[in-house]
Design a protein around this motif. Structure first.
Motif, short mmCIF file in Angstrom:
data_model
loop_
_atom_site.label_atom_id
_atom_site.label_comp_id
_atom_site.label_asym_id
_atom_site.label_seq_id
_atom_site.Cartn_x
_atom_site.Cartn_y
_atom_site.Cartn_z
N HIS A 13 0.86 -1.43 -0.05
CA HIS A 13 0.08 -0.09 0.11
C HIS A 13 0.88 1.25 -0.06
CE1 HIS A 13 -3.74 -2.01 0.22
NE2 HIS A 13 -3.76 -2.45 1.32
N VAL A 14 2.06 1.28 0.49
CA VAL A 14 3.02 2.24 0.61
C VAL A 14 4.42 1.71 0.22
CG1 VAL A 14 3.88 3.88 2.34
CG2 VAL A 14 1.62 3.42 2.55
N THR A 15 4.77 2.54 -0.72
CA THR A 15 6.23 2.45 -1.22
C THR A 15 7.11 3.71 -1.05
OG1 THR A 15 5.51 0.62 -2.56
CG2 THR A 15 7.65 1.53 -3.26
N ILE A 16 7.99 3.69 -0.25
CA ILE A 16 9.06 4.68 0.01
C ILE A 16 10.27 4.84 -0.89
CG2 ILE A 16 10.11 6.25 1.54
CD1 ILE A 16 8.11 4.97 3.59
N PHE A 17 10.25 5.77 -1.86
CA PHE A 17 11.56 5.91 -2.50
C PHE A 17 12.42 6.90 -1.66
CE2 PHE A 17 8.04 4.60 -5.38
CZ PHE A 17 8.68 3.62 -6.25
N LYS A 90 -3.50 7.94 4.77
CA LYS A 90 -3.47 7.11 3.45
C LYS A 90 -3.31 5.95 3.80
CE LYS A 90 -4.12 7.30 -0.91
NZ LYS A 90 -5.04 8.03 -1.58
N TYR A 91 -2.53 5.16 4.42
CA TYR A 91 -2.23 3.58 4.52
C TYR A 91 -3.52 3.07 5.27
CZ TYR A 91 -1.25 -0.80 6.17
OH TYR A 91 -1.44 -2.30 6.50
N ALA A 92 -4.09 3.55 6.17
CA ALA A 92 -5.39 3.27 6.59
C ALA A 92 -6.65 3.34 5.49
CB ALA A 92 -5.80 4.06 8.04
N GLU A 93 -6.54 4.33 4.86
CA GLU A 93 -7.69 4.50 3.94
C GLU A 93 -7.40 3.19 2.91
OE1 GLU A 93 -7.89 7.09 -0.24
OE2 GLU A 93 -7.68 8.13 1.72
N LEU A 94 -6.33 2.93 2.56
CA LEU A 94 -6.02 2.05 1.51
C LEU A 94 -6.21 0.42 2.08
CD1 LEU A 94 -2.72 3.40 -0.26
CD2 LEU A 94 -5.14 3.29 -1.21
N ALA A 95 -5.89 0.21 3.14
CA ALA A 95 -6.14 -1.00 4.09
C ALA A 95 -7.49 -1.16 4.42
CB ALA A 95 -5.22 -0.97 5.11
N GLY A 96 -8.24 -0.25 4.31
CA GLY A 96 -9.59 -0.44 4.84
C GLY A 96 -9.77 -0.39 6.57
N GLU A 97 -9.03 0.47 7.04
CA GLU A 97 -8.77 0.52 8.52
C GLU A 97 -9.72 1.47 9.03
OE1 GLU A 97 -4.67 0.43 9.87
OE2 GLU A 97 -4.39 -1.50 9.09
#
Length: 97
Positions: A13-17, A90-97
């Protein structure tokens, strides 16, 4: 800047460059680790066949600048130098939390 640059593929869900020398990257990673927020790390200076494509994508979404950290989300959106709280939300939104 070319708009035909492919978005890097990711399974997270989250990739950090990031880059090892970047203090903003270190701060973001430290703050995400503190709250156990999952992410994938991609070193933009790694000796990898994908590095040139990844840096081209980073430049394409940052007005021609190679800015790190640039974060790619699983919905295809991205953020440049976001705060840890923004990434967590954003992670919570994408993971449905």
């Amino acid at each position: 800047m070319s708009t035909n640059v492919a978005t890097p593929e990711t399974t997270e869900h989250v990739t950090i460059f990031f880059a090892d020398w970047c203090p903003f990257c270190a701060k973001l990673i430290k703050n995400l680790d503190r709250t156990e927020t999952p992410y994938e790390l991609v070193n933009v200076e790694a000796d990898s066949p994908d590095t040139a494509d990844i840096n081209a994508w980073i430049e394409s979404v940052n007005d021609g600048n190679r800015i790190v950290p640039t974060v790619l989300y699983s919905d295809g959106t991205h953020a440049t130098n976001p705060s840890a709280s923004e990434v967590r939300a954003k992670y919570a939104e994408l993971a449905g939390e």
